[in-house]
Design an enzyme around this catalytic site. Structure first.
Site, PDB file in Angstrom:
ATOM      1  N   ALA A  18      26.426  68.821 -12.345  1.00 39.37           N
ATOM      2  CA  ALA A  18      27.267  68.233 -11.326  1.00 39.37           C
ATOM      3  C   ALA A  18      28.083  69.063 -10.508  1.00 39.37           C
ATOM      4  CB  ALA A  18      28.230  67.271 -12.097  1.00 39.37           C
ATOM      5  N   CYS A  19      28.477  70.337 -11.218  1.00 42.11           N
ATOM      6  CA  CYS A  19      29.302  71.301 -10.478  1.00 42.11           C
ATOM      7  C   CYS A  19      28.763  72.688 -10.481  1.00 42.11           C
ATOM      8  CB  CYS A  19      30.788  71.058 -10.931  1.00 42.11           C
ATOM      9  SG  CYS A  19      31.916  72.403 -10.116  1.00 42.11           S
ATOM     10  N   PRO A  20      28.312  73.585  -9.781  1.00 38.04           N
ATOM     11  CA  PRO A  20      28.660  73.097  -8.185  1.00 38.04           C
ATOM     12  C   PRO A  20      27.732  72.326  -7.637  1.00 38.04           C
ATOM     13  CG  PRO A  20      27.689  75.387  -8.546  1.00 38.04           C
ATOM     14  CD  PRO A  20      27.837  74.661 -10.000  1.00 38.04           C
TER      15      PRO A  20
END
Lengths: 81, 377
Positions: A18-20
């Protein structure tokens, strides 16, 4: 195996990350890469279907292929400049 | 003969992995941490130092004080790793042999990769945070741009946090009316995670913080005070704050163990090097497209420690990394939210509140006596 699978310079498996996130990973790869390199990004994030083409259009890089693999999408992008 | 485990890097991941390994393996292994400075730096604190909310002395401790008694600490730079002989060469000529090697070498800043970077500021190092603090103390108003000059970079929420905390800082000093604050986002939204972006965008609107999307900083013209993007746009500034480009550690590159950015090709579940099974990597050092943050290293270290312990004992590994990350996101005005996710579960951030701000504050304060020792699971 499709033609593009043999030709990609690097595959980035960003599934579930999900991140980044898949688009930032692609931008990072394009920043590091050479003109003509192709990058495959695997994404399970629904937003990638709009975000990745939108960035490629703005930054003028070429989308070679978008394949729905069932559960994730494989984007192949060529660094154009 | 005890197994020899060598850990390169005394940051959060290396320190925690060392302590967990020593605890789990006891006399079955020697655990050695190699760190070039021997100082452990709490990097999330840079943001608070730059904005005059914390004293820089709070951010550094002697690494020795954070390691269990039986973990050996070698304060030297590792210069080369040879997987064929399983040795690590050290800067002063010595070398260490290993049975298992952990790469916790972090990332390094490569400001020179951006033409014209010299004039700009950052909060990604001690020196950078102190220099920015001085610049902000002198600041009398003007156009402030905050951008990202390379991917990947540590702590993806940091530029958003900085912008919102800067807005508050300028208001307190009576400078907000004389200033504009704009985030140059690498993406087409304020933050990488869409659900978090939806929480943060209204705060940007309410506070009058500007947003330029798809602006990946490529170069700076210090004479004209302009910054240009990969996407072909240019913006003017009076004060420019950039997240500097990052690369993997020099020892990874000089040993030919990394990719073109110096990041270690790492299996996303086993955390083993894709070519050398006795080498494991964690934290910023990996090439995984996941947050480069202390939180990631904190969740990976127990997996690395447990898997090495299994190898030493000749048993099947019991754990794998599932992509766990947890972090806080300051949203200004004494409020924050939190992001918790893994490979299978995207984050669902709660509405920003004072509670999460205090949780982050308490975490920052408790860090030194909890995280490196493995007291928080």
């Amino acid at each position: 195996m499709t033609l593009t699978e043999t030709a990609v310079t690097k595959t980035i498996d960003a599934r579930g990350m999900a991140c980044p996130g898949p688009l930032l990973a692609l931008i990072g790869a394009i920043r590091q890469g050479h003109v003509g390199d192709t990058f495959a990004v695997l994404s399970s994030d629904a937003g990638s279907k709009t975000d990745i083409p939108a960035w490629c259009a703005k930054a003028k890089h070429e989308i070679v292929e978008v394949v729905d693999e069932g559960g994730f999408v494989r984007f192949v992008v060529r660094k154009a400049h | 003969m005890p197994a020899r485990v060598v850990i390169l890097g005394g940051g959060v991941g290396g320190t925690l992995a060392a302590n967990l390994l020593q605890k789990e393996l006891g006399g079955d292994a020697t655990v050695t941490v190699v760190d070039g400075t021997g100082m452990h730096i709490y990097q999330p604190g840079f943001l608070y130092v730059a904005l005059d909310q914390a004293n820089a002395l709070w951010l550094a401790r002697d690494e020795r004080t954070l390691l269990r008694k039986n973990v050996e600490l070698v304060v030297e730079h590792a210069t080369r790793i040879d997987p064929s002989t399983q040795t690590v060469a050290l800067a002063h000529g010595g070398s260490l042999s290993y049975d298992y090697l952990v790469l916790a070498t972090g990332s390094r800043l490569e400001r020179d990769a951006i033409p014209g970077y010299g004039d700009s500021h950052d909060f990604y190092s001690f020196e950078g945070a102190l220099r920015l603090r001085e610049e902000l103390r002198r600041f009398k108003g003007g156009r402030i741009l905050v951008g990202v000059a390379g991917i990947p970079y540590k702590c993806p929420p940091a530029p958003v946090e900085f912008v919102l905390m800067l807005d508050e800082y300028l208001r307190k000093r009576g400078l907000r009316e004389k200033s504009s604050v704009t985030l140059l986002s690498p993406l087409n939204r304020v933050f990488t995670i869409e659900s978090a972006s939806k929480l943060v965008q209204p705060i940007f609107d309410k506070q009058g913080v500007g947003l330029s999307t798809f602006f990946n900083v490529e170069s700076v013209d210090t004479a004209k005070h302009t910054v240009s993007s990969l996407e072909g746009e240019t913006a003017e500034y009076d004060l420019l704050v950039l997240v500097p480009p990052h690369r993997g550690a020099a020892v990874i590159e000089s040993s030919g163990l990394g990719d073109e950015g110096g990041w270690v090709p790492t299996d996303r579940n086993t955390l083993q090097h894709k070519s050398f099974e006795r080498i494991l990597a964690l934290g910023d050092a990996t090439d995984l497209p996941i947050s480069k943050s202390g939180s990631t290293a904190h969740f990976e270290a127990p997996v690395v420690a447990s898997r090495i312990a299994s190898f030493v004992h000749g048993t099947a590994p019991r754990t794998a990394y599932g992509g766990q990350v947890m972090c806080f996101l300051e949203t200004g005005g004494g409020r924050a939210t939190s992001l918790r996710f893994d490979y299978a579960h995207p984050p669902i951030p709660p509405k920003p509140s004072r509670m999460w701000h205090w949780a982050k504050w308490a975490f920052n304060r408790a860090y030194w006596v909890t995280i490196p020792q493995g007291r928080v699971g």
